[in-house]
Each structure stands twice: as structure tokens, then as C-alpha cells.
Write a protein that holds these residues in place. Structure first.
Motif, PDB file in Angstrom:
ATOM      1  N   GLY A 151       9.638  -2.737  -7.832  1.00 52.75           N
ATOM      2  CA  GLY A 151       7.781  -3.411  -8.215  1.00 52.75           C
ATOM      3  C   GLY A 151       7.051  -1.580  -8.602  1.00 52.75           C
ATOM      4  O   GLY A 151       7.435  -1.101  -7.703  1.00 52.75           O
ATOM      5  N   ASP A 152       6.829  -2.496  -9.242  1.00 54.95           N
ATOM      6  CA  ASP A 152       5.518  -1.229  -9.561  1.00 54.95           C
ATOM      7  C   ASP A 152       4.053  -1.057  -8.962  1.00 54.95           C
ATOM      8  O   ASP A 152       4.052  -1.450  -8.482  1.00 54.95           O
ATOM      9  N   TYR A 153       3.473  -0.430  -9.724  1.00 55.75           N
ATOM     10  CA  TYR A 153       2.128   0.110  -9.409  1.00 55.75           C
ATOM     11  C   TYR A 153       1.055  -0.572  -9.149  1.00 55.75           C
ATOM     12  O   TYR A 153       0.631  -1.484  -8.653  1.00 55.75           O
ATOM     13  N   SER A 154       0.804  -1.349 -10.678  1.00 63.90           N
ATOM     14  CA  SER A 154      -0.028  -2.722 -11.195  1.00 63.90           C
ATOM     15  C   SER A 154       0.607  -4.473  -9.796  1.00 63.90           C
ATOM     16  O   SER A 154       0.178  -5.087  -9.799  1.00 63.90           O
ATOM     17  N   TYR A 155       2.199  -4.285 -10.185  1.00 62.02           N
ATOM     18  CA  TYR A 155       2.735  -5.402  -8.816  1.00 62.02           C
ATOM     19  C   TYR A 155       1.858  -5.386  -7.840  1.00 62.02           C
ATOM     20  O   TYR A 155       1.765  -5.648  -7.063  1.00 62.02           O
ATOM     21  N   HIS A 156       2.280  -4.036  -6.992  1.00 61.26           N
ATOM     22  CA  HIS A 156       1.560  -3.576  -5.782  1.00 61.26           C
ATOM     23  C   HIS A 156       0.158  -3.980  -5.901  1.00 61.26           C
ATOM     24  O   HIS A 156      -0.394  -4.325  -4.593  1.00 61.26           O
ATOM     25  N   LEU A 179       1.165  -1.450  -0.094  1.00 56.67           N
ATOM     26  CA  LEU A 179      -0.026  -0.051   0.441  1.00 56.67           C
ATOM     27  C   LEU A 179       0.716   0.926   0.081  1.00 56.67           C
ATOM     28  O   LEU A 179       1.019   2.752  -0.935  1.00 56.67           O
ATOM     29  N   ALA A 180       2.044   1.400   0.775  1.00 56.71           N
ATOM     30  CA  ALA A 180       2.684   2.776   0.735  1.00 56.71           C
ATOM     31  C   ALA A 180       3.280   2.535  -0.582  1.00 56.71           C
ATOM     32  O   ALA A 180       3.360   3.543  -0.907  1.00 56.71           O
ATOM     33  N   LYS A 181       3.926   1.405  -1.597  1.00 59.27           N
ATOM     34  CA  LYS A 181       4.865   1.688  -2.023  1.00 59.27           C
ATOM     35  C   LYS A 181       4.094   2.279  -3.336  1.00 59.27           C
ATOM     36  O   LYS A 181       4.182   2.667  -4.336  1.00 59.27           O
ATOM     37  N   ALA A 182       2.900   2.527  -3.314  1.00 58.87           N
ATOM     38  CA  ALA A 182       1.518   2.054  -4.884  1.00 58.87           C
ATOM     39  C   ALA A 182       1.322   3.864  -3.910  1.00 58.87           C
ATOM     40  O   ALA A 182       1.140   4.040  -5.547  1.00 58.87           O
ATOM     41  N   ARG A 183       0.962   4.079  -3.345  1.00 56.88           N
ATOM     42  CA  ARG A 183       0.313   4.765  -2.878  1.00 56.88           C
ATOM     43  C   ARG A 183       2.078   6.018  -3.379  1.00 56.88           C
ATOM     44  O   ARG A 183       1.708   6.918  -3.853  1.00 56.88           O
ATOM     45  N   ALA A 184       2.561   5.888  -3.107  1.00 57.18           N
ATOM     46  CA  ALA A 184       3.835   6.628  -2.529  1.00 57.18           C
ATOM     47  C   ALA A 184       4.338   6.977  -4.365  1.00 57.18           C
ATOM     48  O   ALA A 184       4.602   7.771  -4.403  1.00 57.18           O
ATOM     49  N   THR A 185       4.386   5.415  -5.468  1.00 49.72           N
ATOM     50  CA  THR A 185       4.174   5.885  -6.406  1.00 49.72           C
ATOM     51  C   THR A 185       3.081   7.436  -7.285  1.00 49.72           C
ATOM     52  O   THR A 185       3.901   7.458  -7.775  1.00 49.72           O
ATOM     53  N   GLN A 186       2.042   7.160  -7.071  1.00 48.83           N
ATOM     54  CA  GLN A 186       1.579   7.423  -7.551  1.00 48.83           C
ATOM     55  C   GLN A 186       1.337   8.521  -7.180  1.00 48.83           C
ATOM     56  O   GLN A 186       1.088  10.453  -8.274  1.00 48.83           O
ATOM     57  N   THR A 187       1.727   9.589  -5.940  1.00 49.82           N
ATOM     58  CA  THR A 187       1.660  10.384  -5.394  1.00 49.82           C
ATOM     59  C   THR A 187       3.522  11.430  -5.831  1.00 49.82           C
ATOM     60  O   THR A 187       2.970  12.448  -6.220  1.00 49.82           O
ATOM     61  N   ALA A 188       4.131  10.203  -6.110  1.00 54.33           N
ATOM     62  CA  ALA A 188       5.189  11.117  -6.439  1.00 54.33           C
ATOM     63  C   ALA A 188       5.429  11.659  -8.635  1.00 54.33           C
ATOM     64  O   ALA A 188       5.762  12.863  -8.484  1.00 54.33           O
ATOM     65  N   ILE A 189       4.016  10.452  -8.803  1.00 58.86           N
ATOM     66  CA  ILE A 189       4.325  11.013  -9.949  1.00 58.86           C
ATOM     67  C   ILE A 189       3.116  12.429 -10.432  1.00 58.86           C
ATOM     68  O   ILE A 189       3.284  13.318 -11.154  1.00 58.86           O
ATOM     69  N   LEU A 190       2.142  12.367  -9.318  1.00 62.26           N
ATOM     70  CA  LEU A 190       1.225  13.528  -8.887  1.00 62.26           C
ATOM     71  C   LEU A 190       2.622  14.730  -8.967  1.00 62.26           C
ATOM     72  O   LEU A 190       2.340  16.131  -9.565  1.00 62.26           O
ATOM     73  N   ALA A 191       2.880  14.400  -7.856  1.00 62.73           N
ATOM     74  CA  ALA A 191       3.682  15.956  -7.448  1.00 62.73           C
ATOM     75  C   ALA A 191       4.575  16.547  -8.877  1.00 62.73           C
ATOM     76  O   ALA A 191       5.156  17.613  -8.937  1.00 62.73           O
ATOM     77  N   VAL A 192       5.672  15.645  -9.399  1.00 58.61           N
ATOM     78  CA  VAL A 192       6.212  16.400 -10.399  1.00 58.61           C
ATOM     79  C   VAL A 192       5.391  16.707 -11.290  1.00 58.61           C
ATOM     80  O   VAL A 192       6.241  17.449 -12.418  1.00 58.61           O
ATOM     81  N   GLN A 193       4.272  16.101 -11.899  1.00 53.31           N
ATOM     82  CA  GLN A 193       4.005  16.360 -12.746  1.00 53.31           C
ATOM     83  C   GLN A 193       2.910  17.927 -13.300  1.00 53.31           C
ATOM     84  O   GLN A 193       3.167  18.672 -13.298  1.00 53.31           O
ATOM     85  N   GLU A 194       2.856  18.090 -11.599  1.00 51.54           N
ATOM     86  CA  GLU A 194       1.792  19.381 -11.215  1.00 51.54           C
ATOM     87  C   GLU A 194       3.727  19.731 -10.757  1.00 51.54           C
ATOM     88  O   GLU A 194       3.567  21.265 -11.656  1.00 51.54           O
ATOM     89  N   GLY A 195       4.161  19.808 -10.481  1.00 50.51           N
ATOM     90  CA  GLY A 195       5.620  20.654 -10.608  1.00 50.51           C
ATOM     91  C   GLY A 195       5.974  21.339 -11.612  1.00 50.51           C
ATOM     92  O   GLY A 195       5.999  22.607 -12.166  1.00 50.51           O
ATOM     93  N   VAL A 196       6.249  20.312 -12.560  1.00 55.20           N
ATOM     94  CA  VAL A 196       6.357  21.022 -13.962  1.00 55.20           C
ATOM     95  C   VAL A 196       5.749  21.827 -14.809  1.00 55.20           C
ATOM     96  O   VAL A 196       6.027  22.591 -15.324  1.00 55.20           O
ATOM     97  N   GLN A 197       4.874  21.270 -14.590  1.00 58.97           N
ATOM     98  CA  GLN A 197       2.690  22.216 -15.399  1.00 58.97           C
ATOM     99  C   GLN A 197       2.914  23.547 -14.780  1.00 58.97           C
ATOM    100  O   GLN A 197       2.534  24.368 -15.424  1.00 58.97           O
TER     101      GLN A 197
END
Length: 371
Positions: A356-361, A310-328
Motif C-alpha cells: 500500500g502506497d501513501y494514497s492507499y493508507h 498512519l505509520a506506513k503513510a508517514r514512513a513513506t513520506q519521511t523516507a522519500i524526504l530523507a533520500v531526496q535531501e541526502g542526494v541533494q
């Protein structure tokens, strides 16, 4: 039920780490290392050892600080905020946890060397395009009282600089974990050009000799030793990625306060406020998942898979959101190499795949819940 807030001791550890990393390993240090082709700072690693970080999971009897998994996650989270480069996850977390599963003189000595900062490890598990340790195909063929290892591993993080390798291979009746020196005859290492400018390698094993003493744990029973180590690494990596999210978020908020359009700071625009508030909420929820994973591992690591995934899946989603929003939100400057946000985006992408990526977890979570 554990409280999902830091204890006083964890807060003090985070504050201490933040002061040290802001001075010793700001993002500008990563840029300098990338530009000069450096992937490891031995001086910084020894300083971490002096502070007890390299021994965070090493028993006190072996010279470690033995602060536990939750503390390791705190350190990893702070390192993520400035994208600090070190073999902390590979050596102090993954290798230390694996070695602790076996109690003998050899592992005790190895743990002591990790704690002192004199020994580094890399985990050689991945063979295909996705993390899938249960289906490792590298062959460990019985040869007298030992084995001969033949095959290839890729995405071996810290693989070009590590002193020793934890190698997962298939023996006659299952998987076996080997602990061997990285310069053993028959091993060749090729540096991978990673987008996050970190050390990683492709490693080829050609008829590499391994004795019974090189087996970590029991033959055909690799997961008894490796699974706790993977959980420790996945949780710490999730913590690093959540720290990365917080670092990218902080940089973005500062930009929103400074950048003006039509004579007004863009941080006053309601649409951008809503997006920033949403990202902040996601980081807070993910931080709670990280804390829970650390608590669960300290209490019962054998039954921590759900919390860790749960931690790894959420962290993956959150990090991707953070950097995408940061760039935009930074506009055009966010896409340039001259600006540091790109480093956060690249590290988030690599972190999303490692262990392990989001799908794996997500599949692990579904299985744990009976779906």
C-alpha cells in the motif's frame, strides 16, 4: 496512554541488533549481493534464527521467542538502517502472523519451522499496478473437495526463494487464502528485476491443485486470517523505512561535517542546518508513530488499522524526504552508483509501493476518521 519512547527491553534489543547488523550486513554487503546477483543469504538467515529474530512472532510452544509486534518493528527498524536483505518481513512477520490466526497441528509445525529458520514464505496478493487485496481476481474454482487455482500474481516479494506461498484467490462467495508449496505442479516463477536488488517474482498459476487442507482459515473468509498479517507487515515495513530514513540521515550529516566549500565545512551553512533539522524532526515524529503502531497491535490487533496506516503513510513520506535531501546535500556524488545513498533511494521507492502506497493508507485514515 502508551509512552512513545522505547522501553528498556526494546532499547537493549535495538542495541543488540545494531551490533550484529553493522558487522554482518552493512550496506557494502547489499552492494556485493547486487553485483553477484545474490538475493538471499542463507547463512545470515540462520544466524537471525539463532538470535530468535525469525521467531519474534512465533509462540514459545512452537519454539519462538514471541516478543510481540513492537519488538518485530524494532528489529525491522534496525535492519532498515543498513538495508539488510532477508525474508524477515515475508516469513517472520507476515506469514507468522497469518499462521497464528489458525490453531492446528499444521500451522504449529509451520510456525516451528519459521522460528528455526528452516522455512520461508512469500505473500502472493498483488495482481495490478497497485496494492488492492480486496479486489483480487485470481480464480480458485471448486473441484470436488478441493480447488483449481488459475491466474497471475506479481510483486511477490521473496517469491523466487520462498519454500511456500500464501496465495489470495477468489472463490464462489468471496476470497480464500491458500498455503501451498512453491514448487507445486502448475506454478511457474519468474524473477522480477527490482531496482532495490531484492528478491521479487511474477508467479503464474495454471490449473494448480489445492485441497481443503491447503486453505488457511475458512473458505470465503480470507481476510479473517490475512488482515492481521497485512497490518503486521505494513507496520514492520514502516519501521524498516524509518530505519532507512535514519541511516540516510546519518550518512548525510557525516558528509556535511566533512565536505568543505571555501575552506568551511558545509554543515556550518545555516540553510543546510535548517534542512537537516527539519528532516531530523520528521524522523522523530515518524518513529513515534511506529512505536504507537507496535503498541496498538500488541494490545488490540483487530483495531490497529488507523495506527498502522498512519505509520506506513508517514514512513513513506519521511523516507522519500530523507533520500531526496541526502542526494541533494551530497551534490553530484549523491547521484553516482559508487556512493551508497542511491541504495537508500531505491529501497525507499520500492518500500513506498509495497503493501500500500501513501494514497492507499491516506484513504484508510480518512475512512477511519469518518471522511
Amino acid at each position: 496512554m502508551a509512552k512513545l519512547v522505547m522501553t528498556e527491553e526494546e532499547t537493549m534489543l535495538a542495541d543488540m541488533a545494531r551490533v550484529f547488523l553493522d558487522g554482518a550486513m552493512p550496506v557494502s554487503k547489499l552492494r556485493e549481493m547486487r553485483d553477484t546477483g545474490q538475493t538471499h543469504d542463507a547463512v545470515l538467515w540462520k544466524e537471525m534464527a539463532d538470535m530468535g529474530w525469525t521467531g519474534v512472532l512465533v509462540p514459545e510452544s512452537a519454539g519462538g521467542s514471541d516478543m510481540g509486534f513492537a519488538a518485530a518493528n524494532v528489529i525491522a527498524g534496525e535492519m532498515g538502517k543498513t538495508l539488510a536483505v532477508s525474508p524477515f518481513l515475508s516469513s517472520a512477520v507476515i506469514a507468522a502472523t497469518a499462521l497464528r490466526q489458525v490453531s492446528d497441528e499444521r500451522t504449529h509445525a509451520a510456525l516451528a519451522s519459521i522460528a528455526s529458520g528452516d522455512l520461508t514464505y512469500a505473500l502472493a496478493v498483488d495482481e495490478g499496478i497497485k496494492f488492492d487485496p480486496d479486489n483480487a481476481q485470481m480464480e480458485a474454482k471448486a473441484d470436488g473437495n478441493g480447488f483449481r487455482l488459475t491466474g497471475k500474481k506479481q510483486f511477490v516479494v521473496d517469491g523466487t526463494m520462498a519454500d511456500r506461498l500464501l496465495v489470495l484467490a477468489r472463490t464462489d462467495d468471496g476470497l480464500t487464502l491458500f498455503d501451498i508449496p512453491s514448487d507445486r505442479t502448475g506454478i511457474s516463477r519468474e524473477a522480477s528485476n527490482m531496482i532495490d536488488a531484492r528478491d521479487a517474482a511474477r508467479i503464474t498459476f495454471e490449473d494448480v491443485e489445492a485441497t481443503g487442507d491447503d486453505v488457511l482459515g475458512a473458505v470465503h473468509s480470507a481476510m479473517d486470517v490475512l488482515q492481521p498479517a497485512l497490518h503486521a507487515g505494513q507496520a514492520a515495513l514502516a519501521a524498516e523505512m524509518t530505519g532507512l530514513s535514519a541511516g540516510a540521515f546519518g550518512m548525510t550529516v557525516e558528509y556535511l561535517k566533512e565536505r568543505k566549500q571555501f575552506g568551511v565545512e558545509i554543515g556550518r551553512f545555516q540553510a543546510l542546518q535548517h534542512r537537516a533539522a527539519h528532516l531530523w524532526c520528521e524522523i522523530e515524529v515518524t518513529s513515534s508513530a511506529i512505536l504507537h503502531a507496535g503498541r496498538k497491535m500488541d494490545e488490540d490487533i483487530a483495531n490497529s488499522e488507523l495506527a498502522v496506516s498512519l505509520a506506513k503513510a508517514r514512513a513513506t513520506q519521511t523516507a522519500i524526504l530523507a533520500v531526496q535531501e541526502g542526494v541533494q546535500m551530497h551534490g553530484g556524488v549523491g547521484m553516482t552508483d559508487a556512493f551508497d545513498m542511491g541504495f537508500y533511494m531505491k529501497r525507499a521507492r520500492v518500500g513506498a509501493e509495497w503493501l500500500g502506497d501513501y494514497s492507499y493508507h491516506a484513504e484508510k485514515i480518512a475512512a477511519q476518521r469518518g471522511f
